[in-house]
Design a protein around this motif. Structure first.
Motif, PDB file in Angstrom:
ATOM      1  N   GLN A  14      -5.335   2.216  -1.593  1.00  0.00           N
ATOM      2  CA  GLN A  14      -6.043   1.205  -0.799  1.00  0.00           C
ATOM      3  C   GLN A  14      -7.001   0.402  -1.670  1.00  0.00           C
ATOM      4  O   GLN A  14      -7.125  -0.806  -1.546  1.00  0.00           O
ATOM      5  CB  GLN A  14      -6.825   1.907   0.346  1.00  0.00           C
ATOM      6  N   THR A  43      -6.585  -3.594  -2.221  1.00  0.00           N
ATOM      7  CA  THR A  43      -7.713  -4.485  -1.871  1.00  0.00           C
ATOM      8  C   THR A  43      -8.121  -5.325  -3.070  1.00  0.00           C
ATOM      9  O   THR A  43      -8.345  -6.527  -2.949  1.00  0.00           O
ATOM     10  CB  THR A  43      -8.928  -3.646  -1.406  1.00  0.00           C
ATOM     11  N   GLN A  49      -3.408   8.021  -1.271  1.00  0.00           N
ATOM     12  CA  GLN A  49      -3.836   7.035  -0.262  1.00  0.00           C
ATOM     13  C   GLN A  49      -5.117   6.296  -0.643  1.00  0.00           C
ATOM     14  O   GLN A  49      -5.174   5.066  -0.588  1.00  0.00           O
ATOM     15  CB  GLN A  49      -4.030   7.747   1.080  1.00  0.00           C
ATOM     16  N   PRO A  72       0.820  -1.227   0.000  1.00  0.00           N
ATOM     17  CA  PRO A  72       0.000   0.000   0.000  1.00  0.00           C
ATOM     18  C   PRO A  72       0.851   1.274   0.000  1.00  0.00           C
ATOM     19  O   PRO A  72       0.523   2.238  -0.679  1.00  0.00           O
ATOM     20  CB  PRO A  72      -0.814  -0.123   1.295  1.00  0.00           C
TER      21      PRO A  72
END
Length: 209
Positions: free
Chosen positions: A204, A208, A200, A191
Motif C-alpha cells: 500500500q 500510494t 500488504q 496493489p
C-alpha cells in the motif's frame, strides 16, 4: 522481535544481522554470495533462504556463560524456521563443546555445525547457500514463469531509485526489481500484484507513493 519470521530472502542472497557488518565472516562472504545487512533480525545471525537461518555461537559466547542457551531456546520456542547452529570449536572453547553439542542436538533437536574460525564459517555458509538455492530450484520445478524470476543483476540506478520509496530497503528493492523486471512495470503494478511480493502494508505504501 524474537525472530523475523516474515523475512523474504531474494534468490541466491544471504541476509545478515547488522551486528556482523565488518566482521571477518562478512568480509570473506563478500564476493562469494550476495550479502545484505538488515536490522531487526532478532536472534538470527544470517538468513540463507525464507526457511533456513543460522544462529552463530562464537568462542566468546561460549566462554561468557549460558546466555547463548537462552537465545537458542527462545528461537526454538518462537520460530518455525530451520535453524542451523554454527559453533566455534577452538582450543579455548573445546572444553565446553561436548556440553553444547548435547544441549543443541539432544535437547533442542537442532543441527550443530562446528567450525574452527570465522573463515571456515564463511566457507560453510557459502556451501549452505548453494544447497538452499538447489532446494528452491527444485521447488520451482519447470514452471517457466518462476524461472524467469531468478535475479538478473539490478541496474544500480533502478536499485537506488526503488530504495527511495518509503518503507523499501535493499531487500525489498531487490525483490521488487526481480519480480517486475523494470521500473516501468513496477510503477504500473496494482496493489494486489505488489502485495504478492512485499506484503500488504508495504504494497500500500509503494502504491500510494
Amino acid at each position: 522481535p524474537v525472530t523475523a519470521e516474515s523475512i523474504v530472502v531474494p534468490y541466491g542472497h544471504v541476509i545478515g544481522n547488522e551486528k556482523w557488518r565488518g566482521s571477518e565472516v562478512a568480509q570473506r562472504l563478500q564476493g562469494k554470495v550476495r550479502l545484505i545487512f538488515e536490522d531487526g533480525l532478532g536472534l538470527v545471525d544470517f538468513h540463507l533462504s525464507n526457511r533456513t537461518c543460522i544462529l552463530y555461537i562464537s568462542e566468546a559466547d561460549l566462554v561468557a556463560g549460558d546466555e547463548f542457551k537462552r537465545r537458542l531456546v527462545r528461537f526454538r520456542n518462537a520460530s518455525n524456521l530451520r535453524g542451523l547452529v554454527i559453533v566455534e570449536k577452538t582450543q579455548i572453547s573445546d572444553q565446553y563443546f561436548l556440553a553444547v553439542q548435547k544441549f543443541v542436538v539432544l535437547e533442542l533437536g537442532m543441527v550443530l555445525l562446528p567450525v574452527a574460525n570465522q573463515g571456515v564459517a564463511s566457507q560453510l555458509i557459502t556451501q549452505l547457500v548453494s544447497v538452499c538455492v538447489r532446494e528452491q530450484s527444485r521447488e520451482h520445478g519447470t514452471n517457466p514463469f518462476l524461472r524467469q524470476q531468478r535475479p538478473q543483476p539490478a541496474e544500480p540506478a533502478a536499485f537506488q531509485a526503488v530504495q527511495h520509496i518509503p518503507g523499501v530497503g535493499k531487500t525489498k528493492a531487490l525483490l521488487l526489481l526481480e519480480h517486475f523486471g523494470s521500473l516501468h512495470r513496477l510503477c504500473n503494478a496494482s496493489p494486489s500484484e505488489l502485495e504478492q511480493v512485499v506484503g500488504q502494508t508495504a504494497a500500500q505504501q509503494i502504491y500510494t507513493f
